[in-house]
Design a protein around this motif. Sequence first.
Motif, mmCIF file in Angstrom:
data_model
loop_
_atom_site.group_PDB
_atom_site.id
_atom_site.type_symbol
_atom_site.label_atom_id
_atom_site.label_comp_id
_atom_site.label_asym_id
_atom_site.label_seq_id
_atom_site.Cartn_x
_atom_site.Cartn_y
_atom_site.Cartn_z
ATOM 1 N N ALA A 93 0.870 -1.177 0.000
ATOM 2 C CA ALA A 93 0.000 0.000 0.000
ATOM 3 C C ALA A 93 0.911 1.232 0.000
ATOM 4 O O ALA A 93 2.125 1.118 0.209
ATOM 5 C CB ALA A 93 -0.911 -0.008 1.222
ATOM 6 N N TYR A 94 0.316 2.393 -0.251
ATOM 7 C CA TYR A 94 1.118 3.608 -0.405
ATOM 8 C C TYR A 94 0.431 4.769 0.312
ATOM 9 O O TYR A 94 -0.799 4.862 0.342
ATOM 10 C CB TYR A 94 1.289 3.963 -1.894
ATOM 11 N N GLU A 95 1.257 5.645 0.881
ATOM 12 C CA GLU A 95 0.784 6.894 1.472
ATOM 13 C C GLU A 95 1.741 7.999 1.070
ATOM 14 O O GLU A 95 2.896 7.733 0.718
ATOM 15 C CB GLU A 95 0.777 6.817 3.001
ATOM 16 N N LEU A 96 1.274 9.242 1.130
ATOM 17 C CA LEU A 96 2.192 10.370 0.967
ATOM 18 C C LEU A 96 3.270 10.282 2.035
ATOM 19 O O LEU A 96 2.970 9.969 3.188
ATOM 20 C CB LEU A 96 1.449 11.694 1.135
ATOM 21 N N LYS A 97 4.500 10.554 1.671
ATOM 22 C CA LYS A 97 5.598 10.454 2.647
ATOM 23 C C LYS A 97 5.355 11.344 3.855
ATOM 24 O O LYS A 97 5.594 10.943 4.990
ATOM 25 C CB LYS A 97 6.926 10.808 1.982
ATOM 26 N N GLU A 98 4.809 12.542 3.621
ATOM 27 C CA GLU A 98 4.576 13.462 4.753
ATOM 28 C C GLU A 98 3.520 12.879 5.698
ATOM 29 O O GLU A 98 3.612 13.011 6.915
ATOM 30 C CB GLU A 98 4.137 14.828 4.245
ATOM 31 N N THR A 99 2.517 12.211 5.147
ATOM 32 C CA THR A 99 1.499 11.550 5.966
ATOM 33 C C THR A 99 2.101 10.368 6.709
ATOM 34 O O THR A 99 1.866 10.155 7.898
ATOM 35 C CB THR A 99 0.335 11.040 5.080
ATOM 36 N N PHE A 100 2.890 9.580 5.974
ATOM 37 C CA PHE A 100 3.492 8.355 6.534
ATOM 38 C C PHE A 100 4.371 8.682 7.730
ATOM 39 O O PHE A 100 4.258 8.083 8.782
ATOM 40 C CB PHE A 100 4.305 7.658 5.436
ATOM 41 N N TRP A 101 5.247 9.670 7.567
ATOM 42 C CA TRP A 101 6.165 9.974 8.666
ATOM 43 C C TRP A 101 5.437 10.635 9.833
ATOM 44 O O TRP A 101 5.805 10.453 10.984
ATOM 45 C CB TRP A 101 7.294 10.881 8.159
ATOM 46 N N LYS A 102 4.359 11.371 9.524
ATOM 47 C CA LYS A 102 3.566 11.999 10.595
ATOM 48 C C LYS A 102 2.898 10.925 11.459
ATOM 49 O O LYS A 102 2.793 11.053 12.664
ATOM 50 C CB LYS A 102 2.497 12.910 9.962
ATOM 51 N N GLY A 103 2.445 9.820 10.758
ATOM 52 C CA GLY A 103 1.726 8.773 11.479
ATOM 53 C C GLY A 103 2.640 7.843 12.218
ATOM 54 O O GLY A 103 2.181 7.053 13.003
#
Length: 249
Positions: free
Chosen positions: A239-249
């Motif tokens: 699966a994929y997420e925006l990097k900024e979202t991924f690191w925030k989570g």
Amino acid sequence: NNEKAKNLFQSWTKNMVLYGLDAGLGEFFMNASETSCLYQLGNFIFPAGQVDLDFWQDYSSQYGLADKIIISEDFSWREFLDSQSELQPFTRYAFSDKIDFDAEALEKWQSNLPAGFQLCPIEEDSYLALAEEVWSQDLQGDFVDFAHFQVAGGFGFVLYLEEEVAAAVSTGLVYEKAIEIEIATKPVYQRKGLAKVLGARMILEAQKRSLIPLWDAHNVASMKVAESLGYRFLGAYPAYELKETFWKG
């Protein structure tokens, strides 16, 4: 054209997609030639058909990808998503919708609350409280407000420690004959078995309502809880997420 869009998902096996399409949930976005489709369901985006870079960029710029989880079963789309530098790949874990639960074990687990914790159904005040912290926001599910949550058939449970919400389980999506279980624990209360208590309670409630309680794990911890509750593991998938979202989570 909903039928043309649905045809692009004919070979898919993902429970969220199959149950979502069957229930008429979500939105379709298609390119002009109707060869490429993005199916948006809650905070998930499912690309299918032929990869269309312009179409993808148009959608991304208009609607944004923040807090979205992108999943495709089409190999060409996976290759494309892998090539996008702003996206972060990660692994999710799929489980079968054919489940044979041990009711006695579920009853035992749901009553296995650590001292001091109280289990309550989600009411309007607790539903609103879920929006107040990042860890619990997704538990509100794909609903406009609490009234919509109720009308759509949403339900769930909250674990309190005194006045504090420590963990909760909810219906991320409500299909016609099934629900998508969404579960989260406040970081400070993790590794206390709270997710298993909530999972068992939610499964029993779903069965009481003649609903299939679907589980799709976002991480290894969720995968282990699902397996311990009796779900049958189908496999890992990207699966994929925006990097900024991924690191925030």
